[in-house]
Design a protein around this motif. Structure first.
Motif: not given
Length: 260
Positions: A42-43, A45, A47, A92-94, A96-97, A228
């Motif tokens: 996940t870091r 991306s 996914y 957002s990526d945030t 997800k992380i 994050t």
């Protein structure tokens, strides 16, 4: 003869129990390792790959029998939340992380050891109190709100894993302190009362972290969590962040069960 047969049966049963326990512990360690793999993917991306590993995780979890009902519910909640966020196109990526980090912390707390990863957040969490007290002493409400958001962001992140290792009574006490400080009436309190409230929360949180043996933090996990958290604090205002938290709680419509 009967006595020898009984002894043989007891020995066979003991061997079976010992073997099953060893296999169970190995399975739990594998689940923990898989959660780290998902976090690392996940870091970066990755996914789709992370979702594939989570599918394998789900299958492996059915073979681990040592988890209590409360622990199974906690893992399932974190698992479902992470899968939902990873599949959500507008997440957002945030987000997800954070979901992956939270799940990683929960799985790490499942293992029976005295140095859980959530303990690595003691320094940044406790450091916020110095800034909070300075802002109260200097009447800097804007800085106070920013630092409070930072604290809540980190505490929300580790809360599910705390329920694995910390008693419900301790967590309830911390929750009551947080509730008082988040009420509008807190800003109307005298400077001395505000500092007293913050000190009580600080002391009870210190008791939570005191049970953790001091060890080196996972550098990658800690770096991502702090980064994050910083992104969230920068992106959201105080009022907006409180609304964000309320909507997240309403969206989940559930609360992590406390195992103790």
């Amino acid at each position: 003869m009967k006595r020898k047969l009984t002894i043989c049966l007891l020995l066979a049963l003991m061997c079976f129990i010992t073997t099953a326990k060893a296999e169970d512990e190995g399975g739990l360690k594998e689940l923990n390792d898989l959660s780290d793999t998902v976090f690392q993917m996940t870091r970066h991306s990755q996914y789709d790959e992370a979702l594939q590993v989570l599918g394998y995780f789900k299958k492996k979890m059915t073979h681990v029998n040592s988890l209590s009902g409360a622990e199974v519910r906690q893992v399932t909640l974190g698992f479902n939340d992470l899968v939902r966020v990873l599949k959500q196109a507008d997440a957002s990526d945030t987000e997800k992380i954070r979901a992956a980090a939270q799940f990683r912390l929960v799985m790490d707390a499942m293992e029976d050891h005295s140095d859980p990863l959530w303990g690595s957040l003691e320094r940044p969490i406790m450091a916020t109190f110095s800034a909070l007290k300075e802002d109260v002493s200097g009447n800097g409400s804007e800085n106070f709100n920013e630092k409070w958001n930072e604290f809540i962001s980190l505490y929300d992140l580790i809360y599910p894993s705390l329920t694995m290792d910390v008693s419900a009574g301790q967590l309830d006490t911390v929750a009551k302190h947080i509730e008082v400080i988040e009420q509008d009436g807190f800003q109307q309190m005298t400077k001395g009362t505000k500092l007293e409230r913050l000190t009580l929360l600080q002391q009870d949180l210190k008791r939570v972290f005191d049970k953790v043996e001091r060890d080196d933090a996972d550098p990658s996990l800690l770096w991502v969590i702090l980064t994050t958290g910083g992104i969230i604090i920068t992106a959201l205002t105080y009022v907006g962040y409180r609304k964000y938290r309320a909507e997240k709680k309403k969206e989940k419509k559930r609360e992590y069960p406390k195992s103790k």
